[in-house]
Design a protein around this motif. Structure first.
Motif, short mmCIF file in Angstrom:
data_model
loop_
_atom_site.label_atom_id
_atom_site.label_comp_id
_atom_site.label_asym_id
_atom_site.label_seq_id
_atom_site.Cartn_x
_atom_site.Cartn_y
_atom_site.Cartn_z
N VAL A 11 20.27 64.94 43.29
CA VAL A 11 19.80 66.33 43.39
C VAL A 11 20.97 67.29 43.18
CG1 VAL A 11 18.84 68.07 44.96
CG2 VAL A 11 17.83 65.77 44.87
N MET A 12 22.10 67.01 43.80
CA MET A 12 23.30 67.83 43.65
C MET A 12 23.71 67.94 42.18
SD MET A 12 27.16 66.81 44.86
CE MET A 12 27.22 65.55 43.56
N GLN A 13 23.75 66.80 41.50
CA GLN A 13 24.17 66.79 40.10
C GLN A 13 23.21 67.58 39.22
OE1 GLN A 13 24.36 62.52 39.73
NE2 GLN A 13 26.58 62.49 39.91
N LEU A 14 21.93 67.43 39.48
CA LEU A 14 20.94 68.15 38.67
C LEU A 14 21.02 69.66 38.93
CD1 LEU A 14 18.65 68.16 36.67
CD2 LEU A 14 17.07 67.55 38.52
N LEU A 15 21.20 70.04 40.19
CA LEU A 15 21.34 71.46 40.51
C LEU A 15 22.58 72.05 39.84
CD1 LEU A 15 20.42 71.37 44.31
CD2 LEU A 15 19.13 72.57 42.52
N TYR A 16 23.65 71.27 39.80
CA TYR A 16 24.88 71.74 39.15
C TYR A 16 24.64 71.96 37.65
CZ TYR A 16 29.74 72.01 37.66
OH TYR A 16 30.93 72.43 37.10
N VAL A 17 23.96 71.02 37.03
CA VAL A 17 23.64 71.16 35.60
C VAL A 17 22.79 72.40 35.38
CG1 VAL A 17 22.38 70.13 33.67
CG2 VAL A 17 23.86 68.71 35.07
N LEU A 18 21.79 72.60 36.22
CA LEU A 18 20.90 73.75 36.08
C LEU A 18 21.67 75.07 36.26
CD1 LEU A 18 17.84 72.37 38.07
CD2 LEU A 18 17.88 72.88 35.63
N GLU A 19 22.66 75.06 37.16
CA GLU A 19 23.45 76.27 37.41
C GLU A 19 24.41 76.59 36.27
OE1 GLU A 19 23.82 78.52 39.92
OE2 GLU A 19 22.22 77.79 41.22
N THR A 20 24.89 75.55 35.60
CA THR A 20 25.96 75.75 34.61
C THR A 20 25.46 75.76 33.17
OG1 THR A 20 26.41 73.36 34.66
CG2 THR A 20 27.73 74.77 36.11
N LEU A 21 24.21 75.41 32.95
CA LEU A 21 23.68 75.43 31.58
C LEU A 21 23.63 76.85 31.04
CD1 LEU A 21 20.67 72.93 31.54
CD2 LEU A 21 22.74 72.78 30.17
N GLU A 22 24.13 77.03 29.84
CA GLU A 22 24.03 78.34 29.21
C GLU A 22 22.57 78.64 28.83
OE1 GLU A 22 26.68 78.77 25.96
OE2 GLU A 22 28.48 78.35 27.14
N ASP A 23 21.89 77.60 28.39
CA ASP A 23 20.47 77.74 28.06
C ASP A 23 19.66 77.23 29.25
OD1 ASP A 23 17.93 77.80 27.08
OD2 ASP A 23 18.24 76.29 25.51
N ASN A 24 19.18 78.15 30.07
CA ASN A 24 18.48 77.73 31.29
C ASN A 24 17.07 77.21 31.04
OD1 ASN A 24 17.11 80.08 30.74
ND2 ASN A 24 18.04 81.25 32.42
N THR A 25 16.70 77.11 29.76
CA THR A 25 15.40 76.50 29.43
C THR A 25 15.58 75.08 28.90
OG1 THR A 25 15.41 77.34 27.15
CG2 THR A 25 14.47 78.78 28.85
N ALA A 26 16.82 74.60 28.87
CA ALA A 26 17.08 73.27 28.31
C ALA A 26 16.40 72.18 29.13
CB ALA A 26 18.59 73.01 28.25
N ILE A 27 16.34 72.38 30.45
CA ILE A 27 15.62 71.44 31.32
C ILE A 27 14.36 72.17 31.77
CG2 ILE A 27 15.67 70.10 33.44
CD1 ILE A 27 18.66 69.82 33.12
#
Length: 309
Positions: A11-27
């Motif tokens: 969950v931590m890793q996924l939240l980090y990816v979601l926070e740092t993605l430039e394109d917030n629609t990628a996931i």
């Protein structure tokens, strides 16, 4: 089979990816992305077991190859294939859940047969293997012990195998320790595990709810955390630390069966392992402060519980 700690990590890793993605629609579907991470754990678990079984079964391949030489020696004609008949090995091979997992994840297509051969050749030089081949009978504990020896002292001890598994599975570094323990338990009693349900409903609900709650309560948790950061430079606070603290606050407020002490200890450990050298102490201080304040204001309501981590 999968621990709550490992769930928190994913969950931590996924939240980090979601926070740092430039394109917030990628996931587009974070819950689906989380499920895919657990599917990777299942695939990795299954592949490790499969590789282990293939090393054992290579004894028969070795025997055939050596016997088919133009001028086979006496040793070539008498290759010991006892390991290929290991009773626990065949309990695994004939287990329906294991066979289904092989098919689901297309595991055989991933196998490096040259590496299997190399590790088998290392195995047959070991005294532990020789003692196994000359033993009488098939005592269950001895059958398990040789499989665990191959796993720990041949596979896990090999730099080539580690490079191979890291190339195939990017979750090896995070899941390796947990899965190693799970595989040891699986070897002990293979038919006690359903490989299609490595993550039971209760733990899946925990992971899904933790992910969705942290996202939905983002502003709520920040409003609680930020006043505690007056003496800290916001730009120097690691983003991962903020995510861990938000997860911790969510567990305080919205996961009524998890003891606050367990929550604090879990996120201290994760901060130490995944963030900066100072993060463990930092997260500890902030979460402990928040816990005391929420408790005093009556905002933490915990049910009677069995200890869960």
């Amino acid at each position: 089979m999968i621990s709550r700690r490992n769930i928190r990590v994913k969950v931590m890793q996924l939240l980090y990816v979601l926070e740092t993605l430039e394109d917030n629609t990628a996931i587009k579907d974070p819950v689906k992305a989380l499920q895919q991470q657990f599917d990777k754990s299942e695939a990795l678990f299954t592949y490790i077991i499969y590789f282990l079984t293939e090393i054992c079964r290579f004894a028969e391949t070795d025997a055939r190859n050596r016997a088919s030489k133009n001028l086979p020696s006496a040793a070539d004609m008498n290759v010991n294939t006892r390991i290929a008949g290991n009773t626990v090995l065949w309990q695994i091979l004939e287990y329906g859940s294991y066979q289904q997992a092989l098919e689901t994840h297309n595991i055989p297509s991933l196998l490096d047969r040259e590496l299997v051969k190399k590790l088998y050749n290392e195995l047959i030089e070991k005294k532990e293997y020789h003692l196994y081949t000359v033993a009488e009978g098939r005592e269950k504990n001895k059958e398990r012990e040789i499989l665990k020896f191959i796993l720990n002292d041949i596979m896990f001890a090999s730099e080539l195998w580690e490079a191979h598994i890291e190339e195939l599975f990017n979750n090896w570094e995070d899941d390796g320790e947990m899965l190693s323990q799970m595989i040891a338990a699986f070897i002990q009693k293979p038919d006690a595990y359903n490989l299609q349900q490595m993550l039971g409903k209760e733990k899946w609900d925990f992971g899904r709810n933790l992910l969705t709650t942290v996202r939905e309560k983002h502003d709520v948790t920040l409003d609680i955390i930020k006043p505690k950061l007056k003496n800290w430079d916001p730009e120097r606070i690691a983003q991962l630390d903020m995510i861990l603290m938000q997860m911790g606050v969510c567990e305080f407020l919205f996961f009524e069966t998890i003891p606050p002490k367990v929550t604090i200890n879990e996120y201290i450990d994760l901060a130490k392992e995944y963030s900066t050298p100072q993060s463990g102490q930092f997260v500890n201080g902030i979460l402990d402060n928040i816990h005391k304040e929420l408790l005093a204001s009556g905002r933490i309501q915990k049910k009677e519980f069995k200890k869960k981590a």
